[in-house]
Each structure stands twice: as structure tokens, then as C-alpha cells.
Design an enzyme around this catalytic site. Sequence first.
Site, PDB file in Angstrom:
ATOM      1  N   HIS A 341       0.825  -1.210   0.000  1.00 52.02           N
ATOM      2  CA  HIS A 341       0.000   0.000   0.000  1.00 52.02           C
ATOM      3  C   HIS A 341       0.856   1.256   0.000  1.00 52.02           C
ATOM      4  O   HIS A 341       1.563   1.556   0.960  1.00 52.02           O
ATOM      5  CB  HIS A 341      -0.895  -0.037   1.248  1.00 52.02           C
ATOM      6  CG  HIS A 341      -1.791   1.140   1.399  1.00 52.02           C
ATOM      7  ND1 HIS A 341      -2.019   1.735   2.617  1.00 52.02           N
ATOM      8  CD2 HIS A 341      -2.514   1.830   0.499  1.00 52.02           C
ATOM      9  CE1 HIS A 341      -2.855   2.744   2.463  1.00 52.02           C
ATOM     10  NE2 HIS A 341      -3.173   2.822   1.184  1.00 52.02           N
ATOM     11  N   HIS A 383      -0.742  11.021  -2.676  1.00 55.95           N
ATOM     12  CA  HIS A 383      -2.062  10.635  -2.187  1.00 55.95           C
ATOM     13  C   HIS A 383      -3.029  11.804  -2.043  1.00 55.95           C
ATOM     14  O   HIS A 383      -4.183  11.739  -2.482  1.00 55.95           O
ATOM     15  CB  HIS A 383      -1.949   9.936  -0.830  1.00 55.95           C
ATOM     16  CG  HIS A 383      -3.276   9.582  -0.235  1.00 55.95           C
ATOM     17  ND1 HIS A 383      -3.985  10.444   0.587  1.00 55.95           N
ATOM     18  CD2 HIS A 383      -4.055   8.488  -0.369  1.00 55.95           C
ATOM     19  CE1 HIS A 383      -5.129   9.884   0.929  1.00 55.95           C
ATOM     20  NE2 HIS A 383      -5.200   8.690   0.370  1.00 55.95           N
TER      21      HIS A 383
END
Length: 613
Positions: A341, A383
Site C-alpha cells: 500500500h 495521495h
Amino acid sequence: MTGKSLSLLMAIVLATLTGSPAAAEPKSPDWATKDIRVGLVGCDTSHATAFTGILNSHPEWRVRVVAAFPEGSPDMPRASMGRLAKFTDSLTKSKVKIVASMDELLKIVDAVMIESVDGRPHLRQVRPVFKAGKLVFIDKPFTASLTDAREIVKLSKATGAAFFSSSCSRFQPEIARLRAKAGVGKVTRAQGSGPLNFEPHHPDLFWYGIHGVEALYTMLGRGCASVTYKVEKDIEWTTGKWSDGRIGVFRGVKKGKYQPIAKVWGAGGQAESTGGFNYNGLCEEIARFFQTGKAPIDPLETLEIIEFMTAAQLSKDRGGIEVTLEEARKSVGGSASIVAHRGASRDAPENTLAAFELAWRQGADAIEGDFYLTKDNRIVCIHDSTTKRTGGANLVVAKSTLAELRKLDVGKWRGAKWAGQRIPTLEEVLAIVPAGKRILIEIKCGPEIVGVLKKVLDSSRLTRQQTILISFNTKVIAEAKKQLPRYKAFWLTGLRKDKKTGNWASSRQKVLATLKEIGADGLDCQAVPAAIDRSFMSKLRSRGLELHVWTVDDVKTALYFQGIGAGSITTNRPAWLREQLAKRPSKEKMPPKAGAGKQGEAKRETGNGNRER
């Protein structure tokens, strides 16, 4: 003309008109002992009309197509939906009854032929047929995955309802002769050839390669141990090593002449077929099967063919290295892939080249990264929509140029040893994905990015199998499937429990409907076992959809999802989780209440405790 000649002529004419012995139908073979009514499912392939024509023109076989349930695949407009009406109309003109449901079909037929051109729905379509205890022929492609192929074989065995699946190449007389008596002594090498073109929802050999691969297995039978794949301009080669030392080659021709279909070599020379493909032999075998209940092919051979083509895909994805069939067997349905991740984000600054490189060193099967489009149309890996959290300065990514963003240090917030890390471009991240590994590209902005993304992927050395697109934005997934149909695209979401009833049924139905509407290849969902049970997993599989889950940093949850067949598990701790999973067997019946995070909350936790997805 003499009176005797005239009498003979009149006798022949009368025999023709009355059906007397001079015009009698061919005698039924010994195996044709009863009348069999056949129903078709799918009907979006020319095989539906061709096979109907052949079966119904052989009354001596006593097997007749009488009904059909048409359905197609909306995400295959040219190959499926665009042809469905034409073939259905042709069946209607052939006096085949068109019905509105599978239930209605099963009530009026004795046997079934699944004739959907798309292999993905075959598992769903065959379930009620097996449940009804009816014999079934499943046309090529048998399935679109090894997982589905295994499940069909398993269901057939459990229900006692027999099936078979085959390309017509197996039943060409010349190819059968080469297997029985090639005249070259002991066969040491065989080659099956055929046309090769691709369909984005199927592994490369499943769509058309099956014809040549089936010919190869007709000659050699089971026993392949490993394969290697080689790509040339007009031909793609799959070379298999059989456990007894024989060599089997599939020659897939993208352009040019593909004959001979079959060729064998032995100590006494070589021999080859001279003809092409026709459906007569296959249709006769289908009729014989429906009459006798005895499949002409061992299901385990059909399964090995799927394993062979799966191993070929793995070899191709890894640049042509040798892949064993045992590895192919373990690559699906056995253990879930470990996805890092935002890279190894527990140990390194997220979404940086350092984090991704560390993930590879920690043994991750894939990395996941977040991507935005900049002001100057570059795709960058970050992100948040701003740089404040990881880069210090508060720049809006969409309103900044690549040059402006590259001035920021996005590593030092995790410690001095990471100082100097810059926001990477998508091109830079793709460049460090090793052969055989994959990347999940999470698109954080809107569909405006897809056109630029296509240009980047078109110029990348990675194969489409190595690249997966994911997004919470349904419009992004829909647009990705439109512009990049050969790439898999998964919808990111989290299921929600109904506050009044306490169950998940409504949320599950909405998710399934959305997946169908946007043409997604699967679901990438928050890892909540109570929300994703075996029943829901079965619904996904029956629709040809994959399941992937995030973000899992505890063993119990990982074991549960590995046990029910999730394709991948995204984690912040790839090395640790792989080590833990290797120590313990999967516990498929983990209590549903166990899970990670708040149920239904569509967020993921990063290594630094950030709960934003």
C-alpha cells in the site's frame, strides 16, 4: 424410352416423394437410442447457428436444438452484443423457440449447450444446469480464468452432471490420426498451430489460441510440466516440456498462414495435417455425448489445457522465463497476492520511489500508488490533493506544474534518512516494476486523466497484465474501460451495513449493480469479513468479477480473505504479512465479526496512522 425404363424412372420418383427405401434417412448409429431436446444459452456467437444447423440436419443422431435463451456481454459491444440480435433472429427462422429465462429453458430441454462467446459468464450459466442434473457442452473459451475452470470441474463432480468443453480442432480426422498412428515412430515433438487474436477480458491464449493448444493436447495428452513464451512480430510461441521428455509447441499466428494445424516429429520422420477447421466432428461428438452421457475428454485434461494457457500468460508477463504448471496452479485460488500500500509505507515515505523499491525488496507481488494529473498534464504519484502533509508547502497538485512539485522534498517528513525524495511521475514508477510483478494505479482525480494515462501506458514496457487501474470514482472506471478496454479496472468502495436491519444485503446489491453499470472487472473493497462472506464472493465469481481487499495489517483478516479466494490483499507491511501467512493455513470460517477498522468506512490506514483512503 422403353416401358421398362419408364417404370424404373417412375419408381425412383415415387420413392423420393414418399420416403420409401430409395430416399430413406441415414440409419441411426448404435449410440443414438432416444430423442434429445437441446437448449442453447448465450447465442452471441456464430457457433450457435452453425451447430444448430449441423445437429438439426442429422436426424439420425436424434439430437435436436429446440430452444434458446439469448444473452450477451454489454462490455463486449462488437464481439457479443453487436451480434446477438442477428444470431437470435437466425435461430428463430430455424424454428428454435426463444425463451426469456434459464428456468424456462431447463423445463423444456434434456441437455444444454452454452454458447456465450464470452468465457466469463460460463460458470454462472452452468450452475443451474448442473443443479438440474442435465448434460452440458461448454463452448470455447471454456472460461476466462483457471479459478472458474476449477470450480466447474468441482461442481460437475459434486452434482454428478457431466460436461465437456473442446475446440473443434480436437475432432478433425487428420489430427486424431496423428495421435493414433502418425507413422513417425515414437513421437518426440508436436506442434499445434492456429490464428491468434486477443480479447481484453480474457488471457491471451484463451480467446483464439485454444484451437492450436487443443490440437497440441489431442496429439500429446496430459503431462506438461513447464512452458516458456516467445513473442515475435507475426507469431507468438509457447513451448511446453512434458514430464516424459516430449516437447509440445503452440504456434499462434497473428498475421499470415497458420496451417498446418498439427505437426509431429519422431525417430521415423515427421507428419502434418493438410486440412483446416470444420465443426462436423465436434457436433457429432456433442450428439454422442448427449446420448450416452460419456464425455469424450477427461475433465482433468481440459483443466490442464487451462493451466497450460495460464502458465503461458505468466511466462509472457515475465518476459519469457520458464514457468511450471505447478506454479500456475498455485498462482490462482491458492494464495492471495500481497500488494504494498503506497509502497512499503510503514517503513518508508509513502508514494516515493524509495517506498516502492523497498516493497520489492520485501517480497511484495505488487505495489499500489495514488496518482493525480498536474496543471501541465503530467501524472504524478501523491495521495493528497495538496502537498501540505508530505511536502511541507501547501500546493494544489492540479494547479501546479511538474517542475513546481518536484522542488518539494516528500521524504524528510518520515525522517532525515529519507530526505531528498521527490514526487515521482507515473513513468518513473512504472520503470521500476520488475518482470512478473504488478502495479495498481489508483486514480485520485476525475476522468480527465484517462487520455493522458493511455499515452503513458502505451509507451510503457509493462504488459497489460502487470497494470491494474483502480478508483473510487465510477466515472473514472467507466472511462478507463472505454479508452483502455484491455486493462483491468476495479472499483474501490466499502460496503455499508443497514442501520435498521443490521445486514449488508442492500449494500451488496448496489455494489453489484454499479459494477455492471460501469463495466468494472472487479471489486477492490475494504476488508470487512462480515460484509464479504462466501455468498457474496460467489455472486461476484458468478458474474466473472474479481475481489481484492484493503488494507489488512492483521493475520486473522488476511487468512480469512485468502481462504475465500480474494485475488490480492493490500497491506502496509508486505514482508511481515507474507511471513505470517506462510506460517499458518487459511481459516476460511473466521467469525464474520472479525475485521479491520470500522465496518463500511471506506478508508485505509497508512503506516503513519493516517486514516484517509
